[in-house]
Motif scaffolding. Structure first.
Motif: not given
Length: 256
Positions: A228-256
């Motif tokens: 229970r202490p790990a919550g509450p879960a933060e949930v949100w919608v992220e807009r996709l960037p304009d390019t695939h390379d930017q999307a890959r960078a976004l995933l890397a940042a989000l996973g940190r």
């Protein structure tokens, strides 16, 4: 000065030097392996094994090799400086044994990941980050307006407030909530030890499904007092960037 106080002082000076040198994600810096390295250094032990573990932990957390070695250089600069001022790390000044031990630990994780051909995380049942990157590439090639047609639904837990296996259990529980809400063939993936993502098509039901995910994730976590202490879960919608390379960078940042 007591041993515990000396370790806290070394850790504080190391962190300050690393932040000043440009460590990108301050919340990711403190690790149990950092404490192990400080203890080994102050007790005049060979820090090789502790540095191997630190290198592995940095790689697991998503730190690049250059970032990891600059952090190590910050430690070395603090160890060799007699000044109480902020020191300037120099990777080229690192002793070869320190550099080799840390780099070997980091490379061990990266090599293992590269050799892992599985597309699914065995604990959560979610797809791996590599699979999601591949799927995103397909989406960007499929349509020139991918950012308008698709989005990422993100879920993050504060696993630092849970301990041991409770962290894994927490992610497993919310992963089940993800699969329950997003059951129409969407790509569900883990991005890190506390972050999961869903690649979804935008439609009129997206807002309601995100709301349902928040409620269901809260219910799952509430069932177990250890997670229970790990919550509450933060949930949100992220807009996709304009390019695939930017999307890959976004995933890397989000996973940190």
């Amino acid at each position: 000065m007591g041993v515990a106080q000396a370790e806290r002082l070394l850790k504080s000076r190391w962190r300050t030097a690393s932040m000043a040198a440009g460590w990108a994600f301050p919340a990711d810096w403190p690790l149990a392996e950092v404490d192990d390295v400080c203890a080994a250094v102050l007790e005049d032990e060979d820090p090789g094994d502790a540095l191997v573990r630190l290198g592995r932990a940095r790689a697991e957390a998503g730190a690049e090799l250059g970032e990891t070695l600059l952090d190590l250089a910050a430690l070395h600069a603090v160890m060799t400086s007699t000044s109480s001022q902020i020191v300037s790390p120099n990777v080229d000044a690192l002793p070869s044994r320190m550099l080799r031990s840390t780099a070997l630990g980091w490379a061990d994780v990266v090599t293992r990941r590269a050799g892992d051909c599985a597309a699914e995380d065995p604990l959560t049942g979610l797809a791996t980050p590599a699979y999601l990157r591949t799927r995103l590439g397909e989406v960007y090639r499929e349509t020139p307006v991918a950012p308008l047609d698709y989005a990422l639904v993100l879920l993050r837990l504060d696993v630092h407030r849970a301990s041991g296996w409770s962290r894994v259990v927490a992610m497993t529980l919310v992963s089940d909530a993800l699969r329950t809400v997003f059951d129409r063939g969407e790509t569900l993936a883990t991005l890190g030890p506390s972050v999961a993502a869903v690649l979804v098509k935008r439609d009129e039901l997206l807002t309601r499904r995100v709301s349902n995910l928040r409620v269901l994730a809260a219910d799952r976590l509430a069932d177990d007092p250890n997670v229970r202490p790990a919550g509450p879960a933060e949930v949100w919608v992220e807009r996709l960037p304009d390019t695939h390379d930017q999307a890959r960078a976004l995933l890397a940042a989000l996973g940190r």
